[in-house]
Design an enzyme around this catalytic site. Structure first.
Site, mmCIF file in Angstrom:
data_model
loop_
_atom_site.group_PDB
_atom_site.id
_atom_site.type_symbol
_atom_site.label_atom_id
_atom_site.label_comp_id
_atom_site.label_asym_id
_atom_site.label_seq_id
_atom_site.Cartn_x
_atom_site.Cartn_y
_atom_site.Cartn_z
ATOM 1 N N CYS A 105 0.804 -1.066 0.094
ATOM 2 C CA CYS A 105 -0.072 0.109 -0.018
ATOM 3 C C CYS A 105 0.550 1.511 0.208
ATOM 4 C CB CYS A 105 -0.992 -0.035 1.164
ATOM 5 S SG CYS A 105 -2.574 1.285 0.898
ATOM 6 N N HIS A 214 -3.867 -4.179 0.291
ATOM 7 C CA HIS A 214 -3.359 -4.683 1.515
ATOM 8 C C HIS A 214 -3.170 -6.162 1.773
ATOM 9 C CE1 HIS A 214 -2.970 -0.859 3.929
ATOM 10 N NE2 HIS A 214 -3.926 -0.313 3.016
ATOM 11 N N GLU A 216 -1.630 -7.752 3.692
ATOM 12 C CA GLU A 216 -1.751 -8.188 5.158
ATOM 13 C C GLU A 216 -3.035 -8.831 5.663
ATOM 14 O OE1 GLU A 216 -1.600 -5.266 4.326
ATOM 15 O OE2 GLU A 216 -2.422 -3.746 6.029
#
Ligand code: MN
Length: 245
Positions: A105, A214, A216
């Protein structure tokens, strides 16, 4: 299994969730996550980089446009005056060492700027698009929150494609800034259908790659993103072995 390789993470320190979530996929992929301080001392940065095998640049707020020699646009959001200078020093040093870097990001953006590229300060102000890249972050960390915002098209000649083995993936999207001018020596490895850059990689470094989504929040739902963390950790372990024996 070999010993976990130490991975340095640049995160927004005051964002507790961001600091807690980003280390998890690093651990899952075989790394030891170390959250890095915002040091303004060149010696400290060099010593920190001596300790780690790879660098992960996590998400965060907007990148201050002074770092790519633009003045602030009215739609520029909140910036990170403490994080920016430290992060740019760390990236510059890591690129010089050819240390593996994974940008996520904001991390794709700081990576591109550090390597000489620029950003759109606000996508809707510069690029006509029907696609919503800026989805509300408030609910993003809720495990039930949908993370499927738009597809990206991955260049089959890219390193990213070799890792995720897919031409198209549906990803999350929580950004209103994006890569504008690509840094010299980099290639775009994925775009959205509206042309917005969604992944980049360096052609002159061993493993330097950034994604706009993103991951994660995706790796535990889609093993292809875990594969990206694994490829990064593997490259970091090789680098660490090369430097430390
Ligand atoms: Mn997007």
């Amino acid at each position: 299994m070999s010993k976990p390789v130490p991975i340095g993470l640049v995160v927004t320190l005051e964002d507790e969730n961001d600091s807690v979530i980003n280390p998890k996929p690093v651990e899952a992929a075989g790394g030891t996550p170390l959250i890095l301080p915002y040091s303004d001392k060149e010696e400290t940065i060099e010593s920190i980089l001596d300790l780690i095998g790879g660098l992960l640049l996590a998400g965060g707020k907007d990148v201050a446009p002074e770092f790519y020699e633009e003045s602030p646009h009215p739609k520029l959001g909140e910036v990170e005056p403490l994080r920016d200078p430290a992060e740019f020093r760390i990236i510059a040093e890591a690129l010089t060492r050819d240390m593996p870097i994974l940008g996520v990001c904001r991390g794709i953006q700081t990576l591109n700027v550090a390597a000489g590229g620029t950003l759109y300060q606000d996508i809707p102000s510069f690029v006509p698009t029907d696609i919503q890249h800026s989805n509300p972050w408030d609910a993003a960390l809720d495990p039930e929150s949908p993370q499927e915002h738009h597809p990206i098209e991955i260049d089959p000649s890219s390193r990213l494609f070799k890792i995720v083995k897919a031409k198209s993936l549906v990803v999350n999207s929580y950004h209103h800034q994006s890569v504008k001018d690509l840094a010299p020596g980099f290639k775009v490895s994925a775009r959205c259908s509206d042309s917005i850059v969604e992944a980049v990689e360096s052609l002159k470094h061993g493993f330097v790659l950034g994604v706009q989504c993103h991951i994660e929040l995706l790796w535990d739902k889609d093993p292809r993103w875990l594969a990206l963390y694994r490829a990064f950790i593997e490259a970091s372990a090789d680098y660490y072995k090369r430097v430390h024996g």
